[in-house]
Write an enzyme that holds these catalytic residues in place. Structure first.
Site, PDB file in Angstrom:
ATOM      1  N   GLU A 166       0.783  -1.208  -0.089  1.00 53.10           N
ATOM      2  CA  GLU A 166      -0.155   0.039   0.013  1.00 53.10           C
ATOM      3  C   GLU A 166       0.887   1.337   0.107  1.00 53.10           C
ATOM      4  OE1 GLU A 166      -3.227  -0.097  -0.386  1.00 53.10           O
ATOM      5  OE2 GLU A 166      -3.154  -2.219  -0.429  1.00 53.10           O
ATOM      6  N   SER A 202     -49.174 -30.346  -6.523  1.00 51.93           N
ATOM      7  CA  SER A 202     -50.219 -31.042  -5.480  1.00 51.93           C
ATOM      8  C   SER A 202     -50.045 -30.367  -4.161  1.00 51.93           C
ATOM      9  CB  SER A 202     -50.213 -32.493  -5.644  1.00 51.93           C
ATOM     10  OG  SER A 202     -50.631 -32.809  -7.105  1.00 51.93           O
TER      11      SER A 202
END
Length: 772
Positions: A161, A429
């Site tokens: 970073e 069903s």
């Protein structure tokens, strides 16, 4: 603070210098660290290129051509570099001037900001036992001092970073130039120039917008932070606040989420994986894509090797043992993810207001969840190769509608789509019990006779599963053998509006079309709603929509929402007093039931008897639980695209669905096969050790004291004693004697010839090939 030793002819080694103190005592040691030949010996990566070798070895032809190409590219970029240089000086001017123009942030103390997850809600979920279940929103753990973090973790973050972190004043001009050069060469944004201080300023005080004003504010705040805090404090704040995916903010939370341990215990490879996440935590998170996260960790190790902050042997050892994230074994979080996602999505229905930290108590039962996942997994493990089914779902509720288990698919890590709550599929069903409940409420009985024969309504002609017809039969047999034509006839005669009204009252919220096919479940619904519609059949006819949240409170303990107790009974009218302070009783007051009645107890008991026959003699025989009483219904849609079984016992209601996400056909998979087997396996495990109770047993609910009426005073009266009358048997004796003489003189009757009549029975042979 320690220093690094350098030896250009041997392997380099060292240790991370920060002590974590707010003001290091040995300031000179930091100067030694940042100005040591450690940085001078490594390639000048800040400028984006390495110095050419001057060892006397002449470059070959390919190298010369490559150098010529680089020279040409540098010539083309000359104007670009002048522009970037001008921009750098302009940025420096902004750094010094913008704090005056923009002002300092409202919260000047960075440590006073509890979380950088601005706009989010931090939610802790508890299961039904009060144990920790999962986190959603952001997750932030204790602040870990820099001195207690592994040195290689800090080194890895700096290498990825901000390698020049200890050498700039908040904005790295060289880093900006390096990023601009890389982006210009690539023709797009491939590298950013933000420092760790800039990232911290953005996360603490700014939003994520990408505008010039925001970048200027970020630069100004970064310079201001450098004046307020030491480098170690900035780095410590950054590591404890940066977002690292999966809702984790800070290295301690990320370590707990991914590896179930403190950051203090991380290995080199695990630290490298975490250090690679800040660039794109949502995409690189190992919870989402572990191979990609491991590739990123390998890049972190390469950067560490370039800096020389770790030895080659240490780097090779980390490469040989890459970090493994065992999400399924680290906590119940993954097991409960389908359920937690559903509950989290429903929270806005109960609480509103600004973001906050909340504690949500749920109905979830981890043991039932484990049993449900194992039952579904066992079915797929034993699946025949040509079944053509790839997904399944399971939901379990108690008789109050509390969701105890929810399996939304075979693997949450592969697919977060919840087939129990998000998928809208036809119930087939399995919807018929709601049709027959509407019939029972409108005068039908289990013994009502209906003729099974071809039927046509407005041009639509339904067929039975086996394409055969059995003639006259009772309604209880029609549901047991799942006869389509009779369900359609009953639904048409009762009225589709009444069928839809009962379905909505029992918990179905999806649209119910006014078409005769509604009686066969030819509409979309969700599995958890369909399963919830069976709960009134099990609890005596009381409304009980599925729910998963019992209480929501904040971290201070204030209750923001609490579900009312669901007691089968009635609530007395409010207590009132008259002017004299005495209780005022309203004789006409109506007792309010806590749970609305959607059906009478008699009707649901009758339906339960009918659904028990589905398991004992009908299409759901594979769902039998032996001596334990159970009731349920199978369901299969056209072309075997969906297969379901929903049923209940005296303790639990559960539903199982199986099918394919692309709605393709399955091969001979019916509701009475795989779903019924899965349901039976789950219910058998869930009822282990529980007494075998009947679904309906007499339950007496003690009335509220206000429901008792004070008895009227009883005045005792002494009855008058009368002499008993003497019975007169003479007349009765005379009548009996006369009747006996008449019978003796009568001529005996001849017995008539027996008359043979045809029995009006049902032809059961037509059901031999019926599956659903």
């Amino acid at each position: 603070m320690g220093t690094y030793t350098s030896n250009r002819d041997s392997e380099r080694q060292g240790s991370w210098p920060p002590t974590g103190s707010s003001h290091p005592a040995d300031a000179q040691s930091r100067v030694d660290f940042v100005s040591s030949d450690r940085f001078d010996d490594t390639p000048d990566l800040a400028l984006g290129y390495a110095p050419l070798a001057t060892s006397g070895v002449r470059p070959n032809k390919d190298q010369k051509l490559d150098d010529d190409a680089k020279a040409i590219r540098r010539g083309r970029m000359g104007g670009g570099f002048r522009l970037m240089l001008f921009s750098s000086f302009a940025t420096l001017l902004l750094i010094f001037m913008l704090p005056l123009a923009l002002g300092l942030p409202g919260k000047v103390d960075p440590w006073s900001i509890r979380s950088i997850a601005n706009g989010d809600v931090n939610v802790t979920f508890l299961d039904g036992n009060g144990d920790l279940l999962a986190h959603r929103g952001y997750r932030q753990e204790e602040t870990v001092p820099l001195s207690e973090m592994p040195p290689y973790l800090v080194q890895a973050v700096l290498a990825m970073e901000d390698r020049r972190f200890y050498r700039h004043w908040g904005v790295d001009i060289l880093g900006v130039l390096r990023a601009a050069q890389a982006n210009f060469a690539a023709g797009g944004i491939v590298e950013g120039g933000s420092t760790i201080t800039q990232q911290l300023a953005r996360n603490l005080y700014l939003d994520g917008s990408r505008t010039f004003t925001r970048k200027a504010q970020e630069a100004a705040l970064a310079f201001w932070l450098e004046q307020q805090l030491t480098k170690d404090e900035i780095l410590e704040l950054y590591l404890n606040r940066i977002y690292l995916g999966a809702g984790a903010y800070g290295v301690e939370a990320a370590s707990k989420v991914y590896f179930s341990k403190s950051v203090r215990e991380l290995t080199v490879s695990e630290a490298a994986l975490i250090a690679g996440l800040p660039k794109a935590p949502a995409q690189l998170s190992p919870a989402k894509d572990l191979p990609r996260a491991q590739d990123r960790a390998a890049l972190v190790l390469e950067k560490l090797e370039e800096t020389g902050w770790m030895t080659a042997a240490e780097i090779e050892a980390a490469r040989a043992a890459p970090a493994i994230v065992e999400l399924e074994e680290r906590s119940p979080d993954i097991r409960a993810s389908y359920f937690v996602d559903w509950v989290y999505s429903r929270m806005p229905l109960f609480v509103d207001g600004p973001p906050r930290e909340l504690v949500v108590e749920t109905t979830f039962d981890p043991e039932l969840q484990r049993m449900g996942e194992e039952a579904l997994a066992a079915t797929f493990d034993g699946l025949r190769s040509n079944a053509k089914v790839d997904q399944g779902a399971l939901v379990a509720l108690d008789h109050n509608g509390a969701v105890k288990a929810m399996v939304g698919g075979r693997d949450y890590l592969e697919s977060q789509f919840n087939r129990a709550t998000q998928a809208i599929r036809q119930p087939g069903s399995a919807f018929k019990p709601l049709v027959y409940m509407a019939a029972l409420q409108n005068g039908y009985t289990p013994y009502s006779g209906i003729v099974d024969r071809p039927v046509r309504i407005n041009g639509w002609k339904p067929l039975n599963a086996n394409r055969r017809y059995s003639g006259w039969m009772q309604m209880r047999n029609a549901i047991a053998y799942s006869v389509n034509t009779i369900a359609v006839r009953v639904g048409h005669k009762v009225g589709l509006d009444k069928v839809a009204d009962y379905a909505r009252a029992s918990g179905i919220t999806t649209p119910l079309p006014a078409h005769p096919s509604l009686a066969l479940g030819a509409m979309g619904t969700r599995l958890y709603e369909l399963t919830g519609s069976y709960v009134p059949l099990a609890n005596g006819g009381y409304e009980a929509p599925a729910y998963g949240i019992t209480r929501i409170s904040n971290v201070e303990g204030d209750v923001l929402y609490e579900r009312a107790r669901n007691i089968i009974g009635a609530m007395p009218p409010p207590y009132r007093e008259n002017n004299s302070g005495q209780e005022q009783v309203d004789e006409d007051a109506v007792m309010t039931p806590i749970l609305n009645k959607v059906a009478t107890t008699r009707d649901v008991q009758t339906m339960t008897k009918m659904l028990k026959r589905v398991i004992s003699i009908g299409t759901g025989r594979r769902a039998s639980l032996g001596a334990r009483e159970a009731a349920g219904k199978t369901g299969t849609t056209n072309d075997n695209r969906d297969a379901l079984f929903v049923g209940y016992t005296a303790d639990l209601v559960a539903g199982v669905w199986m099918g394919n996400d692309n709605n393709s056909e399955m091969d001979r998979v019916y509701g009475g096969t795989l779903p019924a087997t899965t349901w039976a396996n789950f219910m058998t495990a869930a009822h282990e050790g529980k007494p075998k109770r009947k679904i309906y047993t007499p339950i007496w609910v003690a009335p509220h004291p206000s429901q008792y009426k004070e008895p009227e005073p009883v005045v005792e009266e002494v009855p008058m004693v009368e002499a008993p009358a003497v019975p007169n048997y003479a007349a009765l004796r005379g009548k009996l004697n006369g009747l006996s003489s008449a019978l003796a003189a009568a001529v005996p009757l001849e017995a008539p010839e027996p008359v043979r009549t045809r029995s009006r029975g049902m032809d059961r042979s037509v059901f031999r090939s019926r599956d659903d």
